[in-house]
Design an enzyme around this catalytic site. Structure first.
Site, PDB file in Angstrom:
ATOM      1  N   LYS A 198       0.819  -1.209   0.000  1.00 56.18           N
ATOM      2  CA  LYS A 198       0.000   0.000   0.000  1.00 56.18           C
ATOM      3  C   LYS A 198       0.865   1.277   0.000  1.00 56.18           C
ATOM      4  O   LYS A 198       0.437   2.304  -0.504  1.00 56.18           O
ATOM      5  CB  LYS A 198      -0.910   0.030   1.222  1.00 56.18           C
ATOM      6  CG  LYS A 198      -1.828  -1.172   1.411  1.00 56.18           C
ATOM      7  CD  LYS A 198      -2.940  -1.214   0.391  1.00 56.18           C
ATOM      8  CE  LYS A 198      -4.100  -2.117   0.795  1.00 56.18           C
ATOM      9  NZ  LYS A 198      -3.765  -3.541   0.874  1.00 56.18           N
TER      10      LYS A 198
HETATM   11  C1  LIG Z   1      -4.436  -4.660   0.468  1.00 57.28           C
HETATM   12  C2  LIG Z   1      -3.659  -5.910   0.430  1.00 57.28           C
HETATM   13  C3  LIG Z   1      -3.937  -6.922  -0.501  1.00 57.28           C
HETATM   14  C4  LIG Z   1      -5.076  -6.836  -1.472  1.00 57.28           C
HETATM   15  O1  LIG Z   1      -4.910  -5.819  -2.434  1.00 57.28           O
HETATM   16  P1  LIG Z   1      -6.165  -5.273  -3.231  1.00 57.28           P
HETATM   17  O2  LIG Z   1      -5.642  -4.150  -4.038  1.00 57.28           O
HETATM   18  O3  LIG Z   1      -7.163  -4.828  -2.182  1.00 57.28           O
HETATM   19  O4  LIG Z   1      -6.706  -6.392  -4.039  1.00 57.28           O
HETATM   20  C5  LIG Z   1      -3.114  -8.025  -0.508  1.00 57.28           C
HETATM   21  N1  LIG Z   1      -2.101  -8.170   0.379  1.00 57.28           N
HETATM   22  C6  LIG Z   1      -1.818  -7.217   1.282  1.00 57.28           C
HETATM   23  C7  LIG Z   1      -0.701  -7.443   2.227  1.00 57.28           C
HETATM   24  C8  LIG Z   1      -2.582  -6.053   1.341  1.00 57.28           C
HETATM   25  O5  LIG Z   1      -2.287  -5.116   2.249  1.00 57.28           O
END
Ligand SMILES: *Cc1c(COP(=O)(O)O)cnc(C)c1O
Length: 469
Positions: free
Chosen positions: A112
């Site tokens: 993120k």
């Molecule tokens: C947010 C997240 C995901 C999923 O990603 P999306 O964009 O919501 O599909 C997968 N793994 C981790 C560690 C995340 O923080």
């Protein structure tokens, strides 16, 4: 470059306004009117460039004139300077033709950060130049919240309220949100699930008075600027493995469908991607949808990979829009049915378009744990549980496409999920030094009822933008 809503009833916006809006006023999601095309020679030219240089080449056509080029360039350089790996998102080879793209070298140890570090700078720039204050409200299944808090802490123009499901995130995830002392940061432990938090968020955005009073802005993965920032590493990793001269495939641990959607957009821009593999944990709505054509919401299960414990995958709406040849009325129809009966059926033609690009694999809790321990025993590499879901799915898909390199998105650092890692390997993964203090630091959060009125009241009492309104 103009952005249009998937529901067709909100005004078209430029990039900066679209980043500030988050969700469109009609409840839809913004997408660019057309996808910019990168010529094969431009893609080939990304080889050997720094991450920030590649990012600028890929992002600039989407931003167009809404941010002056030198300022964009400076924001991008600044956003990725704080990553703890010189390559920002390095590739690690795990097997003959399977690679892990490590996306977790940012400040909060999950992918993120890649998008949020840039979004924070874009928003701050836009608000400053307009002399405005904003209220960021986000819902998090664990990682978005920490990444948003890290990107916005201490900013004078912005107050941040993060709703997370009380008791359903890991200790490390919670502490990353609750140990930040800056006064513009508010962690809300919602007495509900992530889907409840996301539903409350959507209601807040639909409330025009609240939206205006608070200068409400969303940083969830529905924010187009986040998807955009994520497109970059699809290009850089594919180029490192020989694109555009040979295709690659991606397997992506998926929750809200933001990350893998970025891969889809990269493909639309001209990157040769053979398969996009949606990897889900036991919350398998997307795998069921691809197999049956029916998108049907069931209860959320708590798993070892909590950031994917999601049933309503918001960004899937963007894919539906394209799969229905950008017919906003068709999308409105499906979303109305989802609101009424928690399910809808995708027509044969749209489903065929989706299946032409995507595969989907659901991975059980036992398979996830077994994969963490198998890879650890074989190579000493410790996968976090989300990345492990991706690796299982990647190996499965590789069976049908053995000659195309498979890149798995490594979405989190294992130290964020020490209990799952310890159970699978017997090893307790240490937190990197810059986070070592959070397990002892004082926590600050408020528990709030799973109720839209209660959440709105909480925010109104604290947001500087709503003072006196
Ligand atoms: C947010 C997240 C995901 C999923 O990603 P999306 O964009 O919501 O599909 C997968 N793994 C981790 C560690 C995340 O923080």
């Amino acid at each position: 470059m103009r952005y249009i809503s998937t529901r067709g009833e909100a005004p078209a916006l430029n990039f900066v306004d679209c980043a500030l809006a988050g969700l469109a006023a009609d409840g839809g999601l913004y997408l660019p009117e057309t996808y910019p095309q990168l010529h094969a020679s431009t893609i080939a030219g990304l080889a050997g460039r720094t991450y920030a240089e590649a990012a600028e080449t890929i992002i600039a056509p989407f931003v167009a004139e809404s941010i002056p080029r030198e300022e964009l360039s400076a924001m991008i350089a600044d956003a990725y300077r704080g990553f703890r790996h010189a390559a920002v998102t390095p590739l690690v080879q795990l097997s003959d033709n399977l690679f892990l793209l490590e996306l977790f070298h940012g400040p909060t140890l999950a992918f993120k950060d890649v998008a949020m570090q840039l979004l924070g700078r874009v928003m701050n720039h836009a608000l400053k130049s307009r002399g405005k204050r904003a209220t960021v409200v986000g819902a998090t299944s664990g990682d978005t919240g920490a990444a948003a808090i890290e990107a916005f802490r201490g900013l004078d123009q912005v107050d941040v309220f993060i709703l997370y499901p009380h008791g359903r995130v890991s200790d490390v995830q919670r502490r990353q949100m609750t140990t930040v002392a800056d006064e513009n940061i508010h962690a809300i432990a919602l007495e509900g699930t992530f889907d409840d938090a996301q539903a409350i968020l959507k209601c807040l955005f639909r409330d025009e008075k609240f939206r205006a009073d608070a200068g409400l802005t969303g940083v969830n993965s529905i924010n187009w600027a986040r998807v955009l920032a994520q497109i970059v590493y699809y290009f850089t990793s594919a180029v490192a493995l020989g694109a555009p001269h040979r295709p690659v495939s991606f397997a992506v641990p998926t929750g809200n469908f933001g990350d893998i959607l970025a891969g889809y957009v990269a493909k639309k821009m001209g990157l040769p991607i053979e398969r996009l593999v949606i990897a889900t944990n036991e919350n398998d709505i997307l795998a069921r949808t691809l197999h049956t054509g029916r998108y049907e919401v069931r209860g959320v299960k708590a798993t070892q990979s909590p950031s994917m414990d999601i049933q309503v995958s918001s960004n899937f709406e963007r894919l539906l829009f394209d799969a229905h040849a950008r017919d906003a009325a068709a999308v409105r129809n499906l979303m109305a049915r989802l609101d009424q009966s928690r399910a809808f059926d995708i027509g044969a033609e749209a489903l065929a378009r989706i299946r032409a690009e995507f595969d989907a694999e659901s991975v059980s809790e036992a398979q996830t744990k077994a994969e963490i321990s198998r890879i650890y025993e074989k190579s000493g590499y410790i996968l976090d549980p989300h990345s492990a879901v991706g690796v299982v799915a990647g190996f499965r898909a590789l069976k049908n496409h053995a000659h195309t390199p498979m890149i798995v998105a490594g979405t989190a650092h294992p130290a964020k999920f020490p209990d799952a890692i310890e159970a699978a390997t017997g090893v307790h993964p240490p937190l990197p030094a810059h986070l070592a203090g959070i397990m002892q630091a004082k926590e600050r959060f408020d528990v709030v009822a799973n109720d839209i009125g209660a959440v709105e009241k909480f925010i109104r009492a604290r947001a500087r933008a709503t003072a006196g309104k």
